[in-house]
Write a protein that holds these residues in place. Structure first.
Motif, PDB file in Angstrom:
ATOM      1  N   ALA A 257       7.361  20.294  -3.991  1.00  0.00           N
ATOM      2  CA  ALA A 257       7.561  21.359  -3.004  1.00  0.00           C
ATOM      3  C   ALA A 257       6.728  22.591  -3.324  1.00  0.00           C
ATOM      4  O   ALA A 257       6.535  23.452  -2.451  1.00  0.00           O
ATOM      5  N   ASN A 258       6.237  22.691  -4.549  1.00  0.00           N
ATOM      6  CA  ASN A 258       5.449  23.863  -4.942  1.00  0.00           C
ATOM      7  C   ASN A 258       3.953  23.683  -4.693  1.00  0.00           C
ATOM      8  O   ASN A 258       3.144  24.478  -5.163  1.00  0.00           O
ATOM      9  N   ILE A 259       3.563  22.651  -3.949  1.00  0.00           N
ATOM     10  CA  ILE A 259       2.179  22.539  -3.489  1.00  0.00           C
ATOM     11  C   ILE A 259       1.990  23.458  -2.291  1.00  0.00           C
ATOM     12  O   ILE A 259       2.669  23.330  -1.273  1.00  0.00           O
ATOM     13  N   ASP A 260       1.068  24.393  -2.409  1.00  0.00           N
ATOM     14  CA  ASP A 260       0.787  25.336  -1.324  1.00  0.00           C
ATOM     15  C   ASP A 260      -0.299  24.831  -0.389  1.00  0.00           C
ATOM     16  O   ASP A 260      -0.290  25.156   0.801  1.00  0.00           O
ATOM     17  N   ARG A 261      -1.255  24.041  -0.925  1.00  0.00           N
ATOM     18  CA  ARG A 261      -2.428  23.700  -0.116  1.00  0.00           C
ATOM     19  C   ARG A 261      -3.007  22.366  -0.559  1.00  0.00           C
ATOM     20  O   ARG A 261      -3.199  22.126  -1.759  1.00  0.00           O
ATOM     21  N   ILE A 262      -3.276  21.503   0.410  1.00  0.00           N
ATOM     22  CA  ILE A 262      -3.979  20.243   0.191  1.00  0.00           C
ATOM     23  C   ILE A 262      -5.264  20.294   1.007  1.00  0.00           C
ATOM     24  O   ILE A 262      -5.224  20.512   2.219  1.00  0.00           O
ATOM     25  N   ILE A 263      -6.395  20.093   0.354  1.00  0.00           N
ATOM     26  CA  ILE A 263      -7.670  20.031   1.061  1.00  0.00           C
ATOM     27  C   ILE A 263      -8.080  18.573   1.137  1.00  0.00           C
ATOM     28  O   ILE A 263      -8.345  17.939   0.106  1.00  0.00           O
ATOM     29  N   ALA A 264      -8.075  18.033   2.337  1.00  0.00           N
ATOM     30  CA  ALA A 264      -8.409  16.626   2.554  1.00  0.00           C
ATOM     31  C   ALA A 264      -9.910  16.499   2.784  1.00  0.00           C
ATOM     32  O   ALA A 264     -10.460  17.172   3.657  1.00  0.00           O
ATOM     33  N   VAL A 265     -10.556  15.625   2.014  1.00  0.00           N
ATOM     34  CA  VAL A 265     -11.993  15.397   2.159  1.00  0.00           C
ATOM     35  C   VAL A 265     -12.216  13.938   2.525  1.00  0.00           C
ATOM     36  O   VAL A 265     -11.752  13.032   1.816  1.00  0.00           O
ATOM     37  N   ASP A 266     -12.911  13.695   3.643  1.00  0.00           N
ATOM     38  CA  ASP A 266     -13.183  12.322   4.061  1.00  0.00           C
ATOM     39  C   ASP A 266     -14.430  12.297   4.936  1.00  0.00           C
ATOM     40  O   ASP A 266     -14.678  13.240   5.697  1.00  0.00           O
TER      41      ASP A 266
ATOM     42  N   GLU B 273      -2.011   9.472   4.470  1.00  0.00           N
ATOM     43  CA  GLU B 273      -0.687   8.897   4.203  1.00  0.00           C
ATOM     44  C   GLU B 273      -0.086   9.334   2.873  1.00  0.00           C
ATOM     45  O   GLU B 273       1.107   9.117   2.630  1.00  0.00           O
ATOM     46  N   ALA B 274      -0.898   9.968   2.029  1.00  0.00           N
ATOM     47  CA  ALA B 274      -0.352  10.494   0.779  1.00  0.00           C
ATOM     48  C   ALA B 274       0.334  11.843   0.974  1.00  0.00           C
ATOM     49  O   ALA B 274       1.162  12.245   0.152  1.00  0.00           O
ATOM     50  N   TRP B 275       0.001  12.546   2.054  1.00  0.00           N
ATOM     51  CA  TRP B 275       0.480  13.921   2.203  1.00  0.00           C
ATOM     52  C   TRP B 275       1.997  14.038   2.256  1.00  0.00           C
ATOM     53  O   TRP B 275       2.566  14.905   1.578  1.00  0.00           O
ATOM     54  N   PRO B 276       2.706  13.222   3.043  1.00  0.00           N
ATOM     55  CA  PRO B 276       4.165  13.365   3.056  1.00  0.00           C
ATOM     56  C   PRO B 276       4.775  13.175   1.672  1.00  0.00           C
ATOM     57  O   PRO B 276       5.717  13.886   1.307  1.00  0.00           O
TER      58      PRO B 276
ATOM     59  N   HIS C 246      -0.511  15.289  10.618  1.00  0.00           N
ATOM     60  CA  HIS C 246      -1.024  16.602  10.257  1.00  0.00           C
ATOM     61  C   HIS C 246      -0.274  17.750  10.915  1.00  0.00           C
ATOM     62  O   HIS C 246      -0.046  18.784  10.285  1.00  0.00           O
ATOM     63  N   GLN C 247       0.110  17.614  12.168  1.00  0.00           N
ATOM     64  CA  GLN C 247       0.550  18.764  12.943  1.00  0.00           C
ATOM     65  C   GLN C 247       1.730  19.492  12.309  1.00  0.00           C
ATOM     66  O   GLN C 247       1.741  20.713  12.230  1.00  0.00           O
ATOM     67  N   MET C 248       2.702  18.766  11.831  1.00  0.00           N
ATOM     68  CA  MET C 248       3.872  19.420  11.252  1.00  0.00           C
ATOM     69  C   MET C 248       3.575  20.016   9.872  1.00  0.00           C
ATOM     70  O   MET C 248       4.366  20.786   9.346  1.00  0.00           O
ATOM     71  N   ARG C 249       2.416  19.633   9.306  1.00  0.00           N
ATOM     72  CA  ARG C 249       2.070  20.128   7.971  1.00  0.00           C
ATOM     73  C   ARG C 249       0.769  20.939   7.994  1.00  0.00           C
ATOM     74  O   ARG C 249       0.160  21.156   6.956  1.00  0.00           O
ATOM     75  N   ALA C 250       0.362  21.369   9.169  1.00  0.00           N
ATOM     76  CA  ALA C 250      -0.944  22.026   9.327  1.00  0.00           C
ATOM     77  C   ALA C 250      -1.068  23.273   8.466  1.00  0.00           C
ATOM     78  O   ALA C 250      -2.177  23.642   8.047  1.00  0.00           O
TER      79      ALA C 250
ATOM     80  N   THR D  32       0.829  -1.206   0.000  1.00  0.00           N
ATOM     81  CA  THR D  32       0.000   0.000   0.000  1.00  0.00           C
ATOM     82  C   THR D  32       0.862   1.255   0.000  1.00  0.00           C
ATOM     83  O   THR D  32       0.543   2.231  -0.689  1.00  0.00           O
ATOM     84  N   GLU D  33       1.953   1.227   0.753  1.00  0.00           N
ATOM     85  CA  GLU D  33       2.832   2.391   0.793  1.00  0.00           C
ATOM     86  C   GLU D  33       3.514   2.597  -0.561  1.00  0.00           C
ATOM     87  O   GLU D  33       3.621   3.725  -1.058  1.00  0.00           O
ATOM     88  N   ARG D  34       3.944   1.516  -1.164  1.00  0.00           N
ATOM     89  CA  ARG D  34       4.562   1.608  -2.489  1.00  0.00           C
ATOM     90  C   ARG D  34       3.574   2.157  -3.509  1.00  0.00           C
ATOM     91  O   ARG D  34       3.918   3.021  -4.335  1.00  0.00           O
ATOM     92  N   TRP D  35       2.332   1.687  -3.457  1.00  0.00           N
ATOM     93  CA  TRP D  35       1.322   2.147  -4.411  1.00  0.00           C
ATOM     94  C   TRP D  35       0.972   3.608  -4.199  1.00  0.00           C
ATOM     95  O   TRP D  35       0.694   4.332  -5.159  1.00  0.00           O
TER      96      TRP D  35
END
Length: 240
Positions: free
Chosen positions: A75-84, A65-68, A98-102, A35-38
């Motif tokens: 590196a040029n991603i400014d914002r990720i909106i997670a929907v769940d 788990e995709a965020w890291p 999340h905390q280090m990437r809040a 799963t991590e590889r995929w």
């Protein structure tokens, strides 16, 4: 007693809320790390440009788990909106990742199919292992959502555990999903058969080829891909 509709949003939320505490470890161990590889392959398939600034959605984001991988590779991603739909999954995402990437991640707790995502608001859309929790009618709705939400030139990448039809080891793979996973849950997790539902969702899903065609009907460029003999499949593409 009538059987529950396993694709009803309330049912799906219950399954993943209950198994959220052990989901990360269970999925990694029982997939033998695949799963991590995929996830890494799904992120790489986005193929975002190295110039410009990007924002987009992680749909059915789960434990994030995709965020890291997204932030490390682009590196040029400014914002990720997670929907769940699962608040439990997101709580564990916050605790673990999340905390280090809040500063880069926002969260929307909602059924993605009823979410009011703004038209043309995304440079990218990604989803890891969320397609299986939808039936074909819901997949059509999701394809419409992707087409509506992406900007022109926006890219998408989806991946899902699948039924590797035609692979000579398919019987062993299906035995793992349908027998081994429920046994592990019963012996070690003492759960409410929630993890075994993941196997049922995956085998019901088949593969991502039908979803790829639905995306094409929405006017998107969509390429169907197989990973590890079809044990996972995905769709990557863009909005012209």
């Amino acid at each position: 007693m009538p059987q529950p509709d396993i694709y009803d949003p309330a049912y799906v939320k219950g399954v993943f809320d209950r198994c959220s505490g052990k989901y990360i470890a269970f999925s990694y161990v029982c997939s033998m790390g695949f799963t991590e590889r995929w996830r890494k392959q799904c992120v790489a398939a986005l193929d975002l440009e190295s110039t410009g600034r990007f924002s987009g959605y992680d749909l059915m984001a789960g434990t994030g788990e995709a965020w890291p991988h997204l932030i490390e590779q682009y590196a040029n991603i400014d914002r990720i909106i997670a929907v769940d739909i699962s608040s439990g999954m997101h709580r564990h995402a916050m605790d673990r990742l999340h905390q280090m990437r809040a500063h880069k991640i926002d969260f929307v707790e909602d059924d993605v199919l009823t979410s009011k995502l703004a038209t043309g608001s995304a440079d990218f859309i990604i989803s890891n292992f969320g397609l299986k929790t939808f039936n074909p009618t819901q997949h059509e709705q999701l394809a419409q959502l992707v087409a509506n939400t992406l900007r022109s030139g926006g890219k998408f990448s989806f991946i899902e555990a699948s039924d590797p039809k035609g692979w000579w080891l398919r019987p062993l793979y299906l035995f793992h999903l349908k027998a081994v996973l429920p046994l592990v849950e019963r012996l070690f997790l003492r759960g409410a058969k929630d993890f075994s539902m993941i196997g049922q969702y995956s085998t019901n899903f088949g593969d991502a080829s039908d979803f790829a065609e639905m995306l094409r009907r929405q006017g998107l460029k969509a390429e169907f891909r197989k990973y590890f003999f079809g044990c996972a499949t995905g769709v990557v593409g863009s909005k012209p």
